[in-house]
Write a protein that holds these residues in place. Structure first.
Motif, mmCIF file in Angstrom:
data_model
loop_
_atom_site.group_PDB
_atom_site.id
_atom_site.type_symbol
_atom_site.label_atom_id
_atom_site.label_comp_id
_atom_site.label_asym_id
_atom_site.label_seq_id
_atom_site.Cartn_x
_atom_site.Cartn_y
_atom_site.Cartn_z
ATOM 1 N N ILE A 96 -5.714 -19.455 -8.616
ATOM 2 C CA ILE A 96 -4.809 -19.226 -7.252
ATOM 3 C C ILE A 96 -4.383 -17.938 -7.191
ATOM 4 O O ILE A 96 -4.520 -17.473 -6.106
ATOM 5 C CB ILE A 96 -3.641 -20.271 -7.464
ATOM 6 C CG1 ILE A 96 -3.774 -21.706 -7.456
ATOM 7 C CG2 ILE A 96 -2.504 -19.885 -6.488
ATOM 8 C CD1 ILE A 96 -3.010 -22.854 -7.640
ATOM 9 N N ARG A 97 -4.134 -17.291 -8.240
ATOM 10 C CA ARG A 97 -3.654 -15.820 -7.822
ATOM 11 C C ARG A 97 -4.814 -14.892 -7.323
ATOM 12 O O ARG A 97 -4.527 -14.101 -6.436
ATOM 13 C CB ARG A 97 -3.001 -15.331 -9.288
ATOM 14 C CG ARG A 97 -2.766 -13.914 -9.291
ATOM 15 C CD ARG A 97 -2.550 -13.382 -10.546
ATOM 16 N NE ARG A 97 -1.882 -12.100 -10.734
ATOM 17 C CZ ARG A 97 -2.719 -11.018 -10.871
ATOM 18 N NH1 ARG A 97 -3.982 -10.935 -10.608
ATOM 19 N NH2 ARG A 97 -2.281 -9.465 -10.473
ATOM 20 N N GLU A 98 -5.963 -15.056 -8.012
ATOM 21 C CA GLU A 98 -7.143 -14.436 -7.631
ATOM 22 C C GLU A 98 -7.390 -14.439 -6.178
ATOM 23 O O GLU A 98 -7.934 -13.718 -5.295
ATOM 24 C CB GLU A 98 -8.201 -14.299 -8.494
ATOM 25 C CG GLU A 98 -8.175 -13.615 -9.794
ATOM 26 C CD GLU A 98 -7.687 -11.941 -9.805
ATOM 27 O OE1 GLU A 98 -8.465 -11.436 -8.653
ATOM 28 O OE2 GLU A 98 -6.865 -11.795 -10.214
ATOM 29 N N ALA A 99 -7.453 -16.071 -5.708
ATOM 30 C CA ALA A 99 -8.045 -16.341 -4.514
ATOM 31 C C ALA A 99 -7.074 -15.911 -3.440
ATOM 32 O O ALA A 99 -7.316 -15.504 -2.360
ATOM 33 C CB ALA A 99 -8.064 -18.027 -4.305
ATOM 34 N N VAL B 60 -5.684 -13.282 -3.338
ATOM 35 C CA VAL B 60 -5.659 -11.672 -3.097
ATOM 36 C C VAL B 60 -7.161 -11.189 -2.716
ATOM 37 O O VAL B 60 -7.524 -10.477 -1.659
ATOM 38 C CB VAL B 60 -5.421 -11.020 -4.222
ATOM 39 C CG1 VAL B 60 -5.769 -9.301 -4.272
ATOM 40 C CG2 VAL B 60 -3.989 -10.941 -4.746
ATOM 41 N N THR B 61 -8.259 -11.745 -3.414
ATOM 42 C CA THR B 61 -9.580 -11.549 -2.955
ATOM 43 C C THR B 61 -10.326 -12.168 -2.050
ATOM 44 O O THR B 61 -11.434 -12.013 -1.717
ATOM 45 C CB THR B 61 -10.352 -11.477 -4.191
ATOM 46 O OG1 THR B 61 -10.248 -12.609 -4.955
ATOM 47 C CG2 THR B 61 -9.851 -10.664 -5.434
ATOM 48 N N GLN C 83 1.480 -16.970 0.181
ATOM 49 C CA GLN C 83 2.497 -16.424 -0.859
ATOM 50 C C GLN C 83 3.248 -17.588 -1.614
ATOM 51 O O GLN C 83 3.684 -17.395 -2.682
ATOM 52 C CB GLN C 83 3.224 -15.436 -0.297
ATOM 53 C CG GLN C 83 4.533 -15.587 0.638
ATOM 54 C CD GLN C 83 3.756 -15.817 1.902
ATOM 55 O OE1 GLN C 83 2.663 -16.084 2.361
ATOM 56 N NE2 GLN C 83 4.717 -15.763 2.978
ATOM 57 N N TYR C 84 3.454 -18.645 -0.929
ATOM 58 C CA TYR C 84 4.437 -19.559 -1.496
ATOM 59 C C TYR C 84 3.685 -20.553 -2.354
ATOM 60 O O TYR C 84 4.204 -21.092 -3.261
ATOM 61 C CB TYR C 84 5.064 -20.568 -0.214
ATOM 62 C CG TYR C 84 5.941 -19.684 0.736
ATOM 63 C CD1 TYR C 84 6.802 -18.989 0.280
ATOM 64 C CD2 TYR C 84 5.408 -19.524 1.968
ATOM 65 C CE1 TYR C 84 7.626 -18.266 1.007
ATOM 66 C CE2 TYR C 84 6.192 -18.878 2.952
ATOM 67 C CZ TYR C 84 7.225 -18.235 2.409
ATOM 68 O OH TYR C 84 8.020 -17.475 3.307
ATOM 69 N N VAL D 131 -0.873 -8.121 1.476
ATOM 70 C CA VAL D 131 -2.050 -8.569 1.622
ATOM 71 C C VAL D 131 -1.625 -9.957 0.295
ATOM 72 O O VAL D 131 -1.268 -9.662 -0.610
ATOM 73 C CB VAL D 131 -3.085 -7.919 0.825
ATOM 74 C CG1 VAL D 131 -4.379 -8.274 0.175
ATOM 75 C CG2 VAL D 131 -3.333 -6.799 1.699
ATOM 76 N N GLY D 132 -1.967 -11.100 0.836
ATOM 77 C CA GLY D 132 -1.812 -12.384 0.228
ATOM 78 C C GLY D 132 -0.306 -12.225 -0.510
ATOM 79 O O GLY D 132 0.745 -12.376 0.281
ATOM 80 N N GLN D 133 -0.024 -12.370 -1.939
ATOM 81 C CA GLN D 133 1.372 -12.187 -2.556
ATOM 82 C C GLN D 133 1.792 -10.874 -2.610
ATOM 83 O O GLN D 133 2.703 -10.874 -3.338
ATOM 84 C CB GLN D 133 1.282 -12.966 -3.711
ATOM 85 C CG GLN D 133 0.719 -12.576 -4.834
ATOM 86 C CD GLN D 133 -0.942 -12.776 -5.019
ATOM 87 O OE1 GLN D 133 -1.577 -13.214 -4.088
ATOM 88 N NE2 GLN D 133 -1.064 -12.742 -6.223
#
Length: 190
Positions: A41-44, A46-47, A57-58, A122-124
């Motif tokens: 989830i973290r990588e998705a 952002v990338t 971000q939530y 960007v993302g989170q």
């Protein structure tokens, strides 16, 4: 990249001091794929193109909160995991204080792809500025060498905790099965 490095350091130190890599197979995790899902989830966020979706971000914030809970659940099973919990909790506090986003210093954001510098979000992640909160818990630490990412104090604490968990994992002896323990007690004279 940092986490992979500290896992290798922890494993190497454990093996160098008499541990065995085979002891990793004897570890018992609850919900082991949960950690993998959180990392994905973290990588998705952002990338992937999800980094443009408002609200991602939530999802990240909830997954980080779940990771903190997962590590607390493993206090008795994984020596050193309390450091991972403390570091992840520090990150969670910074993320919550900033509306689900981790602030990143301008200097370190500029060392990467410049996407965060260009967009501001960007993302989170959000570019650190006067409107961000708890910047001392944010991503403002740059490590020397090939690791060009920005790290928070919580990330560094997580890294130390992961290295300790990896170290202790090689040193652990397999826990005997319930049947083996009771057979030893019955067969050994008092």
């Amino acid at each position: 990249m940092l986490l992979l490095g500290v896992v290798l350091v922890g494993l190497g130190a454990g093996i160098a001091t008499g541990g065995r890599i085979g002891n990793l197979a004897n570890m018992r995790f609850r919900w082991p794929f949960f950690v993998l899902a959180v990392l994905l989830i973290r990588e998705a966020a952002v990338t992937s193109p999800l980094n443009r979706v408002e609200g991602v971000q939530y999802v990240y914030t909830l997954s980080l909160a779940g990771l903190v809970g997962w590590t607390v659940w493993h206090f008795g099973r994984l020596p050193g995991v309390w450091l991972v919990t403390a570091g992840a909790a520090m990150n969670l506090i910074a993320v919550i204080a900033n509306g689900g986003r981790m602030p990143v210093s301008l200097e370190l954001a500029g060392r990467g792809s410049h996407l965060l510098v260009d967009r501001g979000v960007v993302g989170q992640y959000v570019l650190m500025g006067p409107d961000t909160h708890l910047n001392w818990l944010a991503d403002w630490i740059g490590l020397p060498g090939p690791l060009v990412d920005a790290y928070s104090p919580g990330d560094l604490l997580v890294a130390v905790g992961v290295a300790l968990v990896a170290f202790h994992a090689t040193r652990r002896r397999p826990e005997p099965e319930l049947g083996e323990t009771s057979r030893r007690i019955v067969s050994d004279p008092p």
